[in-house]
Scaffold this active site. Sequence first.
Site, mmCIF file in Angstrom:
data_model
loop_
_atom_site.group_PDB
_atom_site.id
_atom_site.type_symbol
_atom_site.label_atom_id
_atom_site.label_comp_id
_atom_site.label_asym_id
_atom_site.label_seq_id
_atom_site.Cartn_x
_atom_site.Cartn_y
_atom_site.Cartn_z
ATOM 1 N N HIS A 21 33.493 21.677 -27.754
ATOM 2 C CA HIS A 21 33.881 23.069 -27.496
ATOM 3 C C HIS A 21 32.667 23.983 -27.400
ATOM 4 O O HIS A 21 32.774 25.195 -27.577
ATOM 5 C CB HIS A 21 34.864 23.547 -28.569
ATOM 6 C CG HIS A 21 36.170 22.811 -28.506
ATOM 7 N ND1 HIS A 21 37.128 23.081 -27.567
ATOM 8 C CD2 HIS A 21 36.645 21.779 -29.240
ATOM 9 C CE1 HIS A 21 38.152 22.260 -27.728
ATOM 10 N NE2 HIS A 21 37.881 21.463 -28.739
ATOM 11 N N CYS A 31 29.000 19.551 -29.336
ATOM 12 C CA CYS A 31 30.412 19.650 -29.691
ATOM 13 C C CYS A 31 31.220 19.829 -28.420
ATOM 14 O O CYS A 31 30.782 20.493 -27.471
ATOM 15 C CB CYS A 31 30.630 20.839 -30.624
ATOM 16 S SG CYS A 31 32.379 21.200 -30.948
ATOM 17 N N ASN A 33 44.148 19.090 -31.407
ATOM 18 C CA ASN A 33 44.723 20.414 -31.654
ATOM 19 C C ASN A 33 43.672 21.233 -32.408
ATOM 20 O O ASN A 33 43.776 21.482 -33.612
ATOM 21 C CB ASN A 33 46.007 20.296 -32.472
ATOM 22 C CG ASN A 33 47.100 19.561 -31.721
ATOM 23 O OD1 ASN A 33 47.916 20.157 -31.046
ATOM 24 N ND2 ASN A 33 47.120 18.233 -31.846
#
Length: 529
Positions: free
Chosen positions: A215, A213, A374
């Site tokens: 993040h 991922c 976002n």
Amino acid sequence: MTYSDTIQQLNKRFPNGAPAGIDIEHVAQLKTQNTFETHLDIAKAMAKVMRADMARYDNDTSEFTQSLGCWSGFHAQQMMRAIKRQKGSLDKAYVYLSGWMVAGLRNRFGHLPDQSMHEKTSVVDLIQEIYTSLRQADEVDLNDLFAELKTTKNRAEVIAKIDNFESYVRPIIADIDAGFGNVHATYLLAKEMIKAGACCIQIENQVSDAKQCGHQDGKVTVPREDFVEKLRAVRMAFEELGVDDGVIVARTDSLGAGLTQKIPVSREAGDSAAEYTKWLETTPVSDLNNLSDGEIAIQLNGQLRKPVRLPNGLYKFQDNTGIDRVVEDCISSLNEGGADLLWIETATPNVAQIAEMVRRIREKAPHAKLTYNNSPSFNWTLNLRKQVREDWIAAGTISAGDYPDGTQLMSAAYDQDALGLEADRRLQSFQTDIAREAGVFHNLITLPTFHGTAKVMNDLSEGYFGEEKMLAYVKNIQREEIRTNVSAVKHQHEVGSNLGDDFKEMTGGDRALKAGGEHNTMNQFENAA
């Protein structure tokens, strides 16, 4: 083609009437309700929509586009219905298909992290499902208009509504992760995604079998030549299938990726391989005898150096080089790989940081535009409140001791405080600001329907199994559906019960066994709002 044109065409085709006593107006209705013949037609049409939107954004950055990540066709359908109810149009509204949510929620192996551990075809299946749901929303609404046409005294007015109906079908930005394999595998999967309706494919520069991922830690990037080849593979899939306006989003994870699996071969000074390799963390080699068995050395700037290699064989990049690598990645993806949009995965939502990277990219690629995540992985409240605090300290508005600098800023005590209100104001304008200042054409939220479903089920379960019982459902869901005109409150109608009734009547007349009679409980919701 309008409904009226379809009637004329059918009358020419069947001057003596359609076979088997079929009513020509019924055939015209079905043709009108079938808004796209194939999902490849959707890809071609939606690619043109995206290209037009991109051109409009180039002239006016306030014309940015938005999407929410949807993990089912029903989520996408309800999103589009809500937008149309609120704004009267679906202009600039897209669907985002998140690989994270496919891995976490559409995966036969269970709920798994975003590491390409789901079936390749599950992404294709979700694109197909989303467009099936959006086309059914078209059918349901058009069928209602045709029902109105049967009883109205002003046929011209209703026919105008039918002819000017805005389809719920909108562009999908579809996540292909790192391509699920080699360049040929990427091409084959891209073709299936396009045939399912995808007009836009997003691909990232991570190693396919080490994908993480964006993040998470442990990300491993590929050399730029490797990534350019995958961008070419996607473009060739679009071209082969006739989607001439297909859009490619090139994502770079280099800002948070400190590792590479390969050291590319440089053929001349300053080529892509050299520009990639120069960022490796290395140590000088003064004597070849300093190399142990299995170690390697490379020539960099006229000096023999040993790349730092981990026990798993991966090579490290120098610390604090992520921004420079991102800028070079993006220039390469646009100028060499023919990408249309960029995606820079960031650790925090910081307009100034992204704007500075885009400024540098545009020095070599003036046409650069971004899709921006976002992400729910950001603690938005904490990040924005910290940014306000730092800005106010720098401006001399407050002193460092006036507000805490840690997680205490999350406290609800600051919700109505000046700092909290300013942070909320910046949150409200964040997408407009980043579109204006940082070249962001498309703003998306990757996982809202994951978190939204979790929140709704948490709140309903707490109330229903707690003290409120049935009131929890009625007060928080059904009553709100009625009062805000959410069409799904009439759930039988939403899934096409009227479509079935009307088709039975087309084929069987008064013999039709219909579900929508006076004893249908959905009648309790007529004009309920």
